[in-house]
Design a protein around this motif. Structure first.
Motif, PDB file in Angstrom:
ATOM      1  N   GLU A  27       0.963  -1.155   0.063  1.00 29.80           N
ATOM      2  CA  GLU A  27       0.066   0.019  -0.044  1.00 29.80           C
ATOM      3  C   GLU A  27       0.848   1.244   0.157  1.00 29.80           C
ATOM      4  O   GLU A  27       0.471   2.259  -0.837  1.00 29.80           O
ATOM      5  N   LEU A  28       2.035   1.068   0.993  1.00 29.35           N
ATOM      6  CA  LEU A  28       2.689   2.386   1.007  1.00 29.35           C
ATOM      7  C   LEU A  28       3.500   2.683  -0.451  1.00 29.35           C
ATOM      8  O   LEU A  28       3.805   3.631  -0.851  1.00 29.35           O
ATOM      9  N   GLU A  29       4.203   1.756  -0.757  1.00 30.67           N
ATOM     10  CA  GLU A  29       4.936   1.609  -2.066  1.00 30.67           C
ATOM     11  C   GLU A  29       4.006   2.125  -3.443  1.00 30.67           C
ATOM     12  O   GLU A  29       4.283   2.814  -4.383  1.00 30.67           O
ATOM     13  N   ARG A  30       2.839   1.683  -3.321  1.00 28.80           N
ATOM     14  CA  ARG A  30       1.660   2.109  -4.381  1.00 28.80           C
ATOM     15  C   ARG A  30       1.635   3.636  -4.413  1.00 28.80           C
ATOM     16  O   ARG A  30       1.463   4.292  -5.260  1.00 28.80           O
ATOM     17  N   GLU A  31       1.334   4.040  -3.006  1.00 30.70           N
ATOM     18  CA  GLU A  31       0.866   5.515  -2.950  1.00 30.70           C
ATOM     19  C   GLU A  31       1.942   6.261  -3.516  1.00 30.70           C
ATOM     20  O   GLU A  31       1.949   7.147  -3.799  1.00 30.70           O
ATOM     21  N   PHE A  32       3.432   5.929  -3.368  1.00 29.84           N
ATOM     22  CA  PHE A  32       4.730   6.785  -3.429  1.00 29.84           C
ATOM     23  C   PHE A  32       5.054   6.263  -4.715  1.00 29.84           C
ATOM     24  O   PHE A  32       6.024   7.113  -5.198  1.00 29.84           O
ATOM     25  N   GLY A  70       4.087   5.720   6.914  1.00 33.42           N
ATOM     26  CA  GLY A  70       3.526   6.265   5.959  1.00 33.42           C
ATOM     27  C   GLY A  70       3.009   7.858   6.358  1.00 33.42           C
ATOM     28  O   GLY A  70       3.262   8.827   5.584  1.00 33.42           O
ATOM     29  N   ARG A  74       4.569  11.420   4.522  1.00 34.46           N
ATOM     30  CA  ARG A  74       3.746  12.432   3.911  1.00 34.46           C
ATOM     31  C   ARG A  74       4.091  13.763   4.713  1.00 34.46           C
ATOM     32  O   ARG A  74       4.046  14.756   4.028  1.00 34.46           O
TER      33      ARG A  74
END
Length: 174
Positions: A27-32, A70, A74
């Motif tokens: 999820e974190l890697e997808r976000e960034f 995360g 941010r």
């Protein structure tokens, strides 16, 4: 050379978090839009959100909001993208090649970044910014090599000798 988790454990002690679900990382890697380096993920998965030597704060993406990676990233991206802060780093913050991704902080005022590789054959590197000055330092080493050097008391901008005179230790963040 990339330091192994076993080398880190030999100095820091046994981890007790031992996270195995990749979902928070995905999820974190997808976000960034990046894939964090395997050595960084392995260390954070083993130990979780901790304070090393009463100084260095590492955070895991699956931990509650007070200590989750995360949220920290941010907030730090917003801080370092500020007009008056950009001059204190060698390159912009973010997830593009050559940019700096904030991954850790220290109670002594340093910010620790991973420099996103320029290409697939390049390696991640560590940049440490001393928040109380305009100084930053590029360490031509992986995160695990940098952490191992820190635990050994070597000068990697963030010095542990005064914080852990009896040897490295860790505690979960409250």
């Amino acid at each position: 050379m990339v330091a192994t988790l076993a080398e880190i454990q030999a100095l820091l002690g046994e981890p007790r978090f031992n996270w195995s679900d990749p979902a928070p990382w995905i999820e974190l890697e997808r976000e960034f839009g990046i894939e964090f380096p395997a050595d960084f993920r392995e260390i954070v998965d083993a130990y979780g959100s901790i304070k090393v030597n009463g100084q260095l704060h590492l955070k895991h993406p699956a931990v509650h909001l007070l200590h989750d990676l995360g949220t920290m990233i941010r907030e730090d991206l917003e801080l370092w993208r500020g007009e008056d802060m950009a001059e204190f780093l060698p390159s912009p913050v973010g997830a593009n090649p050559g940019e700096l991704m904030p991954v850790a902080t220290a109670t002594t005022g340093e910010a620790i970044f991973l420099r996103v590789p320029d290409g697939p054959s390049s390696s991640w590197r560590v940049v440490v910014q001393e928040f109380d000055s305009p100084a930053w330092y590029l360490h031509e080493m992986t995160f695990s090599d940098w952490l191992l050097a820190y635990l050994r008391g070597e000068d990697v901008t963030l010095c542990s000798r005064n914080w852990a005179p009896d040897g490295p230790f860790w505690e979960f963040l409250p």
